[in-house]
Design an enzyme around this catalytic site. Sequence first.
Site, PDB file in Angstrom:
ATOM      1  N   SER A 252      54.486 -48.071  59.991  1.00  0.00           N
ATOM      2  CA  SER A 252      53.167 -48.119  59.422  1.00  0.00           C
ATOM      3  C   SER A 252      53.030 -49.202  58.358  1.00  0.00           C
ATOM      4  O   SER A 252      53.892 -49.485  57.730  1.00  0.00           O
ATOM      5  CB  SER A 252      52.973 -46.646  58.493  1.00  0.00           C
ATOM      6  N   LYS A 253      51.829 -49.633  58.305  1.00  0.00           N
ATOM      7  CA  LYS A 253      51.452 -50.607  57.476  1.00  0.00           C
ATOM      8  C   LYS A 253      51.642 -50.549  56.122  1.00  0.00           C
ATOM      9  O   LYS A 253      51.745 -51.591  55.178  1.00  0.00           O
ATOM     10  CB  LYS A 253      50.139 -51.405  57.650  1.00  0.00           C
ATOM     11  N   ARG A 254      51.862 -49.257  55.727  1.00  0.00           N
ATOM     12  CA  ARG A 254      52.012 -48.918  54.390  1.00  0.00           C
ATOM     13  C   ARG A 254      53.401 -49.580  53.831  1.00  0.00           C
ATOM     14  O   ARG A 254      53.560 -49.724  52.711  1.00  0.00           O
ATOM     15  CB  ARG A 254      51.877 -47.409  53.958  1.00  0.00           C
TER      16      ARG A 254
END
Length: 493
Positions: A252-254
């Site tokens: 995930s881009k987090r």
Amino acid sequence: MKSRTRVAPSPTGDPHVGTAYMALFSYCYAKKTGGEFILRIEDTDQERSTSASEAKILESLRWLGLDWDEGPDVEGPHGPYRQSERSDIYGGYAEALIEKGHAFRCFCTRERLDEVRAAQMKAGETTRYDGHCLGLSEDEVALKMAAGESSVVRMKVPEEGVCVVKDVLRGDIEIAWSQIDMQVLLKADGLPTYHLAVVVDDHLMEVTDIIRGEEWINSAPKHMLLFDYFGWDMPRLIHMPLLRNPDKSKLSKRKNPTSIGYYRDMGFLPEALLNYLGMLGWSMPDGEEKFTLQNMIDNFDIERISLGAPVFDVEKLKWLNGRWLRETLSEDDFADRLSEWAYNRDNLKRIIPLVKERVDVFTELAPMITFFAEGMPELTEDDFKIKKQEPDDVKKTLQFILWRFEVHQDWRAESLNELLGKLAEAMDIKIRDLLAPLFIAISGKPVSPPLFDSMAVLGSDICRARIRHALDVLGGVSKKQSKRLEKEYRELD
Ligand code: GLU
């Protein structure tokens, strides 16, 4: 036998490395057999799909060298390859299913569906359509239609028994029909859902092998049933394991940059990124970790795909990229690649107007423009000590800007200016205060060329990564903080 494979991204955001991963395996599988690889744009979600996202997907898959034989911009015998241009195809197939008794019209309102769902959740049951409209007679349906009542088409699903999904890698997977919803196939506006469109298109495009992420396994029974209802041959299914963050959660881009453009703009070589993605799910018979796309095609064997959870580790990718740079590129190639990447005339011509007024001799230029080509600026928490701004406010500002940037497609200076102006207004703070932390996050220096123009040159991927980096330097945003900020953010609009 020649296989025809496809990658079918939905153009709803930045081109994801997961898409490249599916495309790579689909590409190798088709090429190994002398078959074709298709790019199909699945833009049935009209609200979220954008042409800017589609353009970026095409551009990044091309950059990687995964050229498609058929697709929206090259056409082919089974076009169009963009689902929004095929919208008049699907309705007839949904009607045919109604006629054969495999689907039915459903007039249930959103409120009713919500109630059913809430009751099922309360009872701890699988949430699914309760079959309310299943028993409507033809006359009742005709009357409702004539009265202009809004309706969708749903597929019928067996009440009992299990569906055996045959997966080339995983063998037989049993899923009880009671877990499968009476899926909406055609929406009230007459447009198909993913499930109808994917089946119709895979059939019409003569796809023989579907390679996609494991998150689609639970949808496979619906697709198999539809193929069966239509009397079509079911393509082979290969569900690849999902890419993971180092903590094993779904990539995930987090936690990791996921956009292909980020890796390009950070100066990774397309060969190395492909090699790395290949390595995550597959290995060369001799165990060699560095291999070309052609090596992978030549040795491709679906049986060698590993089902273990592949961890996308940027450090390992960097190591591999280093090997490509050192071992494969001659000095000439190196220079060509470097200039292709950022040190080229076009790029310089965008940067020069931003710095021209401030230099007397070229040597003064270098320190001013390093930040255009450096990855993440060196920052410390102290750099963000801004007059009259609490550390938490600085974090909040950066996080809000990042959220705005994550959905903003137009990366021209004027548009960024406007976007941030509106954000400052919504947050009820001065634009100067909003820009102060952003300036540091992006440029890493107290002075730099004009911010918006610089950001336009840097591109969205690098700018967002720098903001994320700044947030990390500031200690990161915990889940709890993020929840609180999200609430506040939602209230802005
Ligand atoms: N449009 C789907 C996606 O975005 C494709 C899934 C499939 O390959 O069937 O992932």
